[in-house]
Design an enzyme around this catalytic site. Structure first.
Site, mmCIF file in Angstrom:
data_model
loop_
_atom_site.group_PDB
_atom_site.id
_atom_site.type_symbol
_atom_site.label_atom_id
_atom_site.label_comp_id
_atom_site.label_asym_id
_atom_site.label_seq_id
_atom_site.Cartn_x
_atom_site.Cartn_y
_atom_site.Cartn_z
ATOM 1 N N ASN A 122 0.867 -1.181 0.000
ATOM 2 C CA ASN A 122 0.000 0.000 0.000
ATOM 3 C C ASN A 122 0.907 1.236 0.000
ATOM 4 O O ASN A 122 1.494 1.565 1.018
ATOM 5 C CB ASN A 122 -0.891 -0.038 1.252
ATOM 6 C CG ASN A 122 -1.676 1.241 1.455
ATOM 7 O OD1 ASN A 122 -1.782 2.069 0.540
ATOM 8 N ND2 ASN A 122 -2.237 1.407 2.645
ATOM 9 N N TRP A 123 0.994 1.876 -1.163
ATOM 10 C CA TRP A 123 1.907 3.027 -1.284
ATOM 11 C C TRP A 123 1.356 4.271 -0.600
ATOM 12 O O TRP A 123 2.053 5.277 -0.512
ATOM 13 C CB TRP A 123 2.159 3.334 -2.760
ATOM 14 C CG TRP A 123 3.044 2.350 -3.458
ATOM 15 C CD1 TRP A 123 3.738 1.311 -2.896
ATOM 16 C CD2 TRP A 123 3.353 2.312 -4.863
ATOM 17 N NE1 TRP A 123 4.440 0.636 -3.856
ATOM 18 C CE2 TRP A 123 4.226 1.234 -5.075
ATOM 19 C CE3 TRP A 123 2.964 3.095 -5.955
ATOM 20 C CZ2 TRP A 123 4.727 0.906 -6.344
ATOM 21 C CZ3 TRP A 123 3.452 2.778 -7.209
ATOM 22 C CH2 TRP A 123 4.326 1.697 -7.399
ATOM 23 N N LYS A 124 0.097 4.232 -0.212
ATOM 24 C CA LYS A 124 -0.553 5.422 0.375
ATOM 25 C C LYS A 124 -0.357 6.612 -0.572
ATOM 26 O O LYS A 124 -0.425 6.439 -1.790
ATOM 27 C CB LYS A 124 -0.028 5.677 1.784
ATOM 28 C CG LYS A 124 -0.164 4.414 2.668
ATOM 29 C CD LYS A 124 0.037 4.655 4.114
ATOM 30 C CE LYS A 124 -0.128 3.327 4.854
ATOM 31 N NZ LYS A 124 -0.043 3.464 6.298
ATOM 32 N N HIS A 128 -9.543 1.257 5.510
ATOM 33 C CA HIS A 128 -8.248 1.471 6.154
ATOM 34 C C HIS A 128 -8.432 2.484 7.287
ATOM 35 O O HIS A 128 -9.214 3.426 7.165
ATOM 36 C CB HIS A 128 -7.247 1.991 5.120
ATOM 37 C CG HIS A 128 -5.838 2.002 5.636
ATOM 38 N ND1 HIS A 128 -5.386 2.948 6.518
ATOM 39 C CD2 HIS A 128 -4.802 1.157 5.417
ATOM 40 C CE1 HIS A 128 -4.120 2.691 6.820
ATOM 41 N NE2 HIS A 128 -3.746 1.599 6.166
ATOM 42 N N GLU A 135 -6.755 4.887 8.178
ATOM 43 C CA GLU A 135 -6.498 6.279 7.793
ATOM 44 C C GLU A 135 -7.714 6.869 7.081
ATOM 45 O O GLU A 135 -7.890 8.091 7.070
ATOM 46 C CB GLU A 135 -5.222 6.351 6.924
ATOM 47 C CG GLU A 135 -3.990 6.133 7.774
ATOM 48 C CD GLU A 135 -2.778 5.612 7.025
ATOM 49 O OE1 GLU A 135 -2.764 5.623 5.787
ATOM 50 O OE2 GLU A 135 -1.834 5.172 7.716
ATOM 51 N N GLU A 164 -5.287 -4.709 11.114
ATOM 52 C CA GLU A 164 -4.256 -3.677 11.209
ATOM 53 C C GLU A 164 -4.460 -2.860 12.487
ATOM 54 O O GLU A 164 -5.262 -1.907 12.480
ATOM 55 C CB GLU A 164 -4.339 -2.737 10.005
ATOM 56 C CG GLU A 164 -4.052 -3.386 8.681
ATOM 57 C CD GLU A 164 -3.462 -2.377 7.698
ATOM 58 O OE1 GLU A 164 -2.361 -2.620 7.219
ATOM 59 O OE2 GLU A 164 -4.097 -1.333 7.466
ATOM 60 N N GLY A 186 2.748 2.428 10.814
ATOM 61 C CA GLY A 186 3.745 3.479 10.625
ATOM 62 C C GLY A 186 4.519 3.840 11.872
ATOM 63 O O GLY A 186 5.220 4.850 11.898
ATOM 64 N N SER A 241 3.504 -1.921 10.430
ATOM 65 C CA SER A 241 4.959 -1.983 10.648
ATOM 66 C C SER A 241 5.568 -3.328 10.258
ATOM 67 O O SER A 241 6.489 -3.807 10.923
ATOM 68 C CB SER A 241 5.299 -1.606 12.096
ATOM 69 O OG SER A 241 4.992 -0.245 12.326
ATOM 70 N N GLY A 245 2.757 -1.025 4.333
ATOM 71 C CA GLY A 245 2.785 0.374 3.925
ATOM 72 C C GLY A 245 4.209 0.827 3.656
ATOM 73 O O GLY A 245 4.767 0.600 2.585
ATOM 74 N N GLY A 246 4.833 1.454 4.651
ATOM 75 C CA GLY A 246 6.143 2.085 4.483
ATOM 76 C C GLY A 246 7.186 1.194 3.817
ATOM 77 O O GLY A 246 7.889 1.637 2.898
HETATM 78 P P1 PGA Z 1 2.881 0.458 7.657
HETATM 79 O O1 PGA Z 1 1.394 0.670 7.091
HETATM 80 O O2 PGA Z 1 3.399 -0.821 7.084
HETATM 81 O O3 PGA Z 1 3.634 1.667 7.195
HETATM 82 O O4 PGA Z 1 2.763 0.386 9.150
HETATM 83 C C1 PGA Z 1 0.532 -0.433 6.962
HETATM 84 C C2 PGA Z 1 -0.808 0.046 6.440
HETATM 85 O O5 PGA Z 1 -1.260 1.116 6.835
HETATM 86 O O6 PGA Z 1 -1.441 -0.632 5.618
#
Ligand code: PGA
Length: 259
Positions: A14-16, A103, A105, A173, A179, A218, A239-240
């Site tokens: 997930n590149w966000k 998600h 976010e 999650e 993050g 993470s 994500g990251g």
């Molecule tokens: P992260 O994000 O790996 O940067 O913690 C995961 C996500 O939000 O899907």
């Protein structure tokens, strides 16, 4: 309904709201090279403006390969007067097979309720794509011992009616792990995934036993192997660490082989 092949485990990036056209294309080239042999099914979810260049790259370099295109969200409608949203019609047109929904976010930053997430998930299934439905507790719920109750309630309220008959993936999650570099213990992940498996079976019957449950929050090349070997973990949502092609490939390489 788009047929989706066997997906155990599934590795989702997930590149966000990151990457540019140039870095995205370089990422795709590097990852396609790295995924040339056998291994887990992978999905990349770019931000909406990068869906077309990524799709073009995938079609040109690896048609039918094991990297699929996904989206980070969708409006529930195919098209229409919804300024600023991305419709299911566009996602289908560009070749998305999966759509992340709910998600944290979007739940926190975009005000998405369980009702909205469920409605979108039904629409994604009806459009022939597969939702990746996210649930997860915040730190207050974890610290007060209510994590499993909160997450099970979220699942109950956001699982679409058509889930039993469709391709759906669940992603656990924990909000406090996203993050932050913090992760639950693998015992905590296993306990939550067992609880979610039981809830899925309650709600969907035998189909609930077949829904992959991903872990996200993470995930890195260092912890991916241990997490992916945890009972009931059917993949990871990253994500990251997915922003680097090497990081994503290292996580995919940490997946246990087919049973
Ligand atoms: P992260 O994000 O790996 O940067 O913690 C995961 C996500 O939000 O899907």
């Amino acid at each position: 309904m788009t047929a989706i092949p066997d997906i155990d485990p599934l590795i989702v990036g997930n590149w966000k709201m990151n990457m540019t056209r140039r870095t995205a294309e370089a990422w795709i080239d590097a990852v396609l090279d790295g995924l040339a042999g056998p291994g887990p099914r992978c999905v990349v979810c770019p931000p909406a403006p990068l869906l077309w260049p990524v799709a073009d790259r995938l079609r040109t370099h690896a048609p039918g390969g094991r990297l699929d295109l996904g989206a980070q969200d969708s409006h529930r409608a195919a098209t229409g007067a919804h300024t600023g949203d991305t419709g299911l019609g566009h996602l289908g047109d560009v070749g998305c097979r999966r759509v992340i929904l709910g998600h944290s976010e979007r739940r926190a930053g975009g005000g998405e309720t369980d009702d909205i997430v469920r409605t979108k998930a039904d629409a994604v299934l009806a459009a022939g794509m597969a939702p990746i439905l996210c649930v997860g507790e915040d730190l207050a719920a974890r610290d007060t011992g209510r994590a499993e109750t909160v997450v099970a309630a979220q699942l109950r309220a956001s699982l679409p009616a058509a889930a039993a008959a469709g391709d759906i993936v669940l992603a656990y999650e924990p909000v406090w792990a996203i993050g932050t570099g913090r992760t639950p213990t693998t015992d905590d992940i296993a306990a939550m995934h067992r609880r979610l498996r039981a809830a899925l079976s309650d709600q969907l019957g035998p189909a609930g036993g077949r829904v992959p449950i991903l872990y996200g929050g993470s995930v890195t090349p260092d912890n991916a192997g241990e997490i992916l070997r945890t009972p009931e973990v059917g993949g990871v949502l990253v994500g990251g660490a997915s922003l680097s092609a090497d990081g994503f490939l290292a996580i995919a390489a940490a997946a246990p082989g087919p049973a």
